[in-house]
Motif scaffolding. Sequence first.
Motif, PDB file in Angstrom:
ATOM      1  N   LEU A  34       0.819  -1.289   0.131  1.00 17.16           N
ATOM      2  CA  LEU A  34      -0.043  -0.182  -0.081  1.00 17.16           C
ATOM      3  C   LEU A  34       0.770   1.214  -0.022  1.00 17.16           C
ATOM      4  O   LEU A  34       0.632   2.260  -0.775  1.00 17.16           O
ATOM      5  CB  LEU A  34      -1.095   0.084   1.187  1.00 17.16           C
ATOM      6  CG  LEU A  34      -2.210  -0.939   1.194  1.00 17.16           C
ATOM      7  CD1 LEU A  34      -2.718  -0.917   2.614  1.00 17.16           C
ATOM      8  CD2 LEU A  34      -3.063  -0.309   0.252  1.00 17.16           C
ATOM      9  N   GLU A  35       1.847   1.301   0.828  1.00 14.11           N
ATOM     10  CA  GLU A  35       2.894   2.576   0.926  1.00 14.11           C
ATOM     11  C   GLU A  35       3.648   2.691  -0.519  1.00 14.11           C
ATOM     12  O   GLU A  35       3.656   3.987  -0.800  1.00 14.11           O
ATOM     13  CB  GLU A  35       3.886   2.445   1.962  1.00 14.11           C
ATOM     14  CG  GLU A  35       3.270   2.496   3.283  1.00 14.11           C
ATOM     15  CD  GLU A  35       4.229   1.893   4.506  1.00 14.11           C
ATOM     16  OE1 GLU A  35       4.101   2.562   5.734  1.00 14.11           O
ATOM     17  OE2 GLU A  35       4.945   1.259   4.320  1.00 14.11           O
ATOM     18  N   GLN A  36       4.097   1.456  -0.885  1.00 15.35           N
ATOM     19  CA  GLN A  36       4.667   1.711  -2.265  1.00 15.35           C
ATOM     20  C   GLN A  36       3.795   2.237  -3.235  1.00 15.35           C
ATOM     21  O   GLN A  36       4.264   3.102  -4.134  1.00 15.35           O
ATOM     22  CB  GLN A  36       5.320   0.230  -2.701  1.00 15.35           C
ATOM     23  CG  GLN A  36       6.327  -0.123  -1.669  1.00 15.35           C
ATOM     24  CD  GLN A  36       6.744  -1.744  -1.967  1.00 15.35           C
ATOM     25  OE1 GLN A  36       6.309  -2.377  -2.889  1.00 15.35           O
ATOM     26  NE2 GLN A  36       7.741  -2.010  -1.200  1.00 15.35           N
ATOM     27  N   VAL A  65      -9.634   2.405  12.319  1.00 17.41           N
ATOM     28  CA  VAL A  65      -9.241   1.556  11.137  1.00 17.41           C
ATOM     29  C   VAL A  65     -10.155   1.651  10.163  1.00 17.41           C
ATOM     30  O   VAL A  65     -11.314   1.760  10.146  1.00 17.41           O
ATOM     31  CB  VAL A  65      -9.532  -0.075  11.715  1.00 17.41           C
ATOM     32  CG1 VAL A  65      -9.100  -1.221  10.903  1.00 17.41           C
ATOM     33  CG2 VAL A  65      -8.598  -0.450  13.250  1.00 17.41           C
ATOM     34  N   ASP A  66      -9.563   1.869   8.876  1.00 19.96           N
ATOM     35  CA  ASP A  66     -10.273   1.542   7.501  1.00 19.96           C
ATOM     36  C   ASP A  66      -9.755   0.583   6.702  1.00 19.96           C
ATOM     37  O   ASP A  66      -8.609   0.204   6.430  1.00 19.96           O
ATOM     38  CB  ASP A  66     -10.110   3.117   6.841  1.00 19.96           C
ATOM     39  CG  ASP A  66     -10.368   4.336   7.712  1.00 19.96           C
ATOM     40  OD1 ASP A  66     -11.627   4.109   8.361  1.00 19.96           O
ATOM     41  OD2 ASP A  66      -9.832   5.383   8.017  1.00 19.96           O
ATOM     42  N   ALA A  67     -10.678  -0.002   5.881  1.00 16.45           N
ATOM     43  CA  ALA A  67     -10.261  -0.905   4.837  1.00 16.45           C
ATOM     44  C   ALA A  67     -10.117   0.076   3.618  1.00 16.45           C
ATOM     45  O   ALA A  67     -10.757   1.104   3.278  1.00 16.45           O
ATOM     46  CB  ALA A  67     -11.652  -1.883   4.678  1.00 16.45           C
ATOM     47  N   MET A  68      -8.942  -0.500   2.888  1.00 16.90           N
ATOM     48  CA  MET A  68      -8.456   0.366   1.683  1.00 16.90           C
ATOM     49  C   MET A  68      -8.389  -0.199   0.664  1.00 16.90           C
ATOM     50  O   MET A  68      -7.689  -1.505   0.671  1.00 16.90           O
ATOM     51  CB  MET A  68      -7.448   1.534   2.269  1.00 16.90           C
ATOM     52  CG  MET A  68      -6.916   2.210   1.098  1.00 16.90           C
ATOM     53  SD  MET A  68      -5.358   3.122   1.956  1.00 16.90           S
ATOM     54  CE  MET A  68      -5.989   4.550   1.819  1.00 16.90           C
ATOM     55  N   THR A  69      -8.740   0.093  -0.683  1.00 16.53           N
ATOM     56  CA  THR A  69      -8.403  -0.746  -1.819  1.00 16.53           C
ATOM     57  C   THR A  69      -8.024   0.426  -2.615  1.00 16.53           C
ATOM     58  O   THR A  69      -8.625   1.583  -2.792  1.00 16.53           O
ATOM     59  CB  THR A  69      -9.456  -1.416  -2.446  1.00 16.53           C
ATOM     60  OG1 THR A  69      -9.976  -2.325  -1.629  1.00 16.53           O
ATOM     61  CG2 THR A  69      -9.032  -1.909  -3.942  1.00 16.53           C
ATOM     62  N   LYS A  75      -6.828  -0.247 -14.602  1.00 20.23           N
ATOM     63  CA  LYS A  75      -5.874  -1.089 -14.040  1.00 20.23           C
ATOM     64  C   LYS A  75      -6.502  -1.875 -12.868  1.00 20.23           C
ATOM     65  O   LYS A  75      -5.921  -2.187 -11.932  1.00 20.23           O
ATOM     66  CB  LYS A  75      -4.549  -1.019 -13.838  1.00 20.23           C
ATOM     67  CG  LYS A  75      -3.860  -0.507 -15.178  1.00 20.23           C
ATOM     68  CD  LYS A  75      -2.489   0.091 -14.450  1.00 20.23           C
ATOM     69  CE  LYS A  75      -1.438   0.178 -15.792  1.00 20.23           C
ATOM     70  NZ  LYS A  75      -0.163   0.635 -15.557  1.00 20.23           N
ATOM     71  N   GLU A  76      -8.082  -2.001 -12.955  1.00 27.30           N
ATOM     72  CA  GLU A  76      -8.668  -2.457 -11.684  1.00 27.30           C
ATOM     73  C   GLU A  76      -8.369  -3.927 -11.547  1.00 27.30           C
ATOM     74  O   GLU A  76      -8.591  -4.439 -10.337  1.00 27.30           O
ATOM     75  CB  GLU A  76     -10.133  -2.492 -12.197  1.00 27.30           C
ATOM     76  CG  GLU A  76     -10.723  -1.010 -11.984  1.00 27.30           C
ATOM     77  CD  GLU A  76     -10.667  -0.215 -13.105  1.00 27.30           C
ATOM     78  OE1 GLU A  76     -10.000  -0.762 -14.319  1.00 27.30           O
ATOM     79  OE2 GLU A  76     -10.889   1.214 -13.255  1.00 27.30           O
ATOM     80  N   THR A  77      -7.576  -4.744 -11.986  1.00 25.25           N
ATOM     81  CA  THR A  77      -7.320  -5.868 -11.981  1.00 25.25           C
ATOM     82  C   THR A  77      -6.076  -6.014 -10.979  1.00 25.25           C
ATOM     83  O   THR A  77      -5.630  -7.073 -10.554  1.00 25.25           O
ATOM     84  CB  THR A  77      -6.997  -6.756 -13.033  1.00 25.25           C
ATOM     85  OG1 THR A  77      -6.075  -6.314 -13.911  1.00 25.25           O
ATOM     86  CG2 THR A  77      -8.293  -7.296 -14.125  1.00 25.25           C
ATOM     87  N   ASP A  78      -5.447  -4.997 -10.730  1.00 27.23           N
ATOM     88  CA  ASP A  78      -4.053  -4.512  -9.997  1.00 27.23           C
ATOM     89  C   ASP A  78      -4.494  -4.097  -8.865  1.00 27.23           C
ATOM     90  O   ASP A  78      -3.431  -3.268  -8.414  1.00 27.23           O
ATOM     91  CB  ASP A  78      -3.128  -4.168 -10.916  1.00 27.23           C
ATOM     92  CG  ASP A  78      -2.706  -4.631 -12.278  1.00 27.23           C
ATOM     93  OD1 ASP A  78      -2.749  -5.827 -12.041  1.00 27.23           O
ATOM     94  OD2 ASP A  78      -2.196  -3.885 -13.207  1.00 27.23           O
ATOM     95  N   LYS A  79      -5.755  -4.259  -8.277  1.00 24.61           N
ATOM     96  CA  LYS A  79      -6.071  -3.374  -7.008  1.00 24.61           C
ATOM     97  C   LYS A  79      -4.989  -4.189  -5.857  1.00 24.61           C
ATOM     98  O   LYS A  79      -4.587  -5.181  -5.827  1.00 24.61           O
ATOM     99  CB  LYS A  79      -7.755  -3.558  -6.502  1.00 24.61           C
ATOM    100  CG  LYS A  79      -8.335  -3.180  -7.708  1.00 24.61           C
ATOM    101  CD  LYS A  79      -9.779  -3.262  -7.109  1.00 24.61           C
ATOM    102  CE  LYS A  79     -10.849  -2.483  -7.983  1.00 24.61           C
ATOM    103  NZ  LYS A  79     -12.099  -2.847  -7.844  1.00 24.61           N
ATOM    104  N   ILE A  80      -4.721  -3.115  -4.757  1.00 27.28           N
ATOM    105  CA  ILE A  80      -4.037  -3.398  -3.668  1.00 27.28           C
ATOM    106  C   ILE A  80      -5.058  -3.131  -2.469  1.00 27.28           C
ATOM    107  O   ILE A  80      -5.601  -1.973  -2.419  1.00 27.28           O
ATOM    108  CB  ILE A  80      -2.826  -2.901  -3.615  1.00 27.28           C
ATOM    109  CG1 ILE A  80      -1.692  -3.226  -4.847  1.00 27.28           C
ATOM    110  CG2 ILE A  80      -2.110  -2.931  -2.191  1.00 27.28           C
ATOM    111  CD1 ILE A  80      -0.644  -2.559  -4.900  1.00 27.28           C
ATOM    112  N   SER A  81      -5.093  -4.187  -1.562  1.00 24.15           N
ATOM    113  CA  SER A  81      -5.950  -3.836  -0.483  1.00 24.15           C
ATOM    114  C   SER A  81      -5.404  -3.955   0.754  1.00 24.15           C
ATOM    115  O   SER A  81      -4.280  -4.620   0.824  1.00 24.15           O
ATOM    116  CB  SER A  81      -7.235  -4.819  -0.524  1.00 24.15           C
ATOM    117  OG  SER A  81      -8.049  -4.423  -1.783  1.00 24.15           O
TER     118      SER A  81
END
Length: 189
Positions: A34-36, A65-69, A75-81
Motif C-alpha cells: 500500500l505504501e509503495q 481502522v479503515d479498509a482500503m483498496t 488497471k482495476e485487476t491490479d488492486k491493492i487492498s
Amino acid sequence: MIRRVLVGCCVVLLLVSTFAYGQQPIQNEPVTKLEQFLAKKGKLIIKDTHEAGVLNGQYGTKITVDAMTIYEPGKETDKISGLRIEVREGGRLERSNTSFLDMDEVESLSQAISYMITLLGKWQGINREYTEVIFSTKGDFILGIYQKGTKVTAFSKSGIISPASCYFATSDLSTLKVIVDKGNSLLAQ
C-alpha cells in the motif's frame, strides 16, 4: 605520553562512531505494498476507503481502522487492498500516525488479538514483575499487552520516530478484533 595516546584514541573512537552513526539509513522507504503504491508520483490513483471502526482509548486517544483498496484507472485487476490504521493521541501533545497493513498481515493481526485475549484469561490473578506481548507490522503498527504486578494494560503505537500511542482497557481487545475482522470482510467483498 600515555595521556596523549589515550586522548588520541578517544578522539579517533569518537570520530569513527560519529561517522558510522551518520551512515545508517533512516527508514523512510515504503515497506508495504500500500505504501509503495501510494508513493507513486505523476499517476492518477483511486482510493476506496470504508471505515471499519473506531476504538476510543484512555486520555483522549483512539484507534481508527479503515479498509482500503487502491488502484489506477483502467488497471482495476491490479488492486491493492489492506487496512489503514491511525493512532491518535489527545491532550496537550495531540498527534497522530498512520500505518498500513497489507492483506497478508490483516489475518495475522486478528489471530494475534485472539491470542492476547486467551492470555488474559490465563494470566488473571497471577502476579508478574513485567511481561509484554507484542505484535508488530511492516508498516510500524504495534499492538500489545503488558502486565506489571497483577495489572494488565493494552496498547498500540504507530510510527517509528515519536510514535503516537493509545492505551486502552484489555476488555476492549475484543472490540478491536471485531473492528479488524470487519475491515477484513469489507476487503473481501
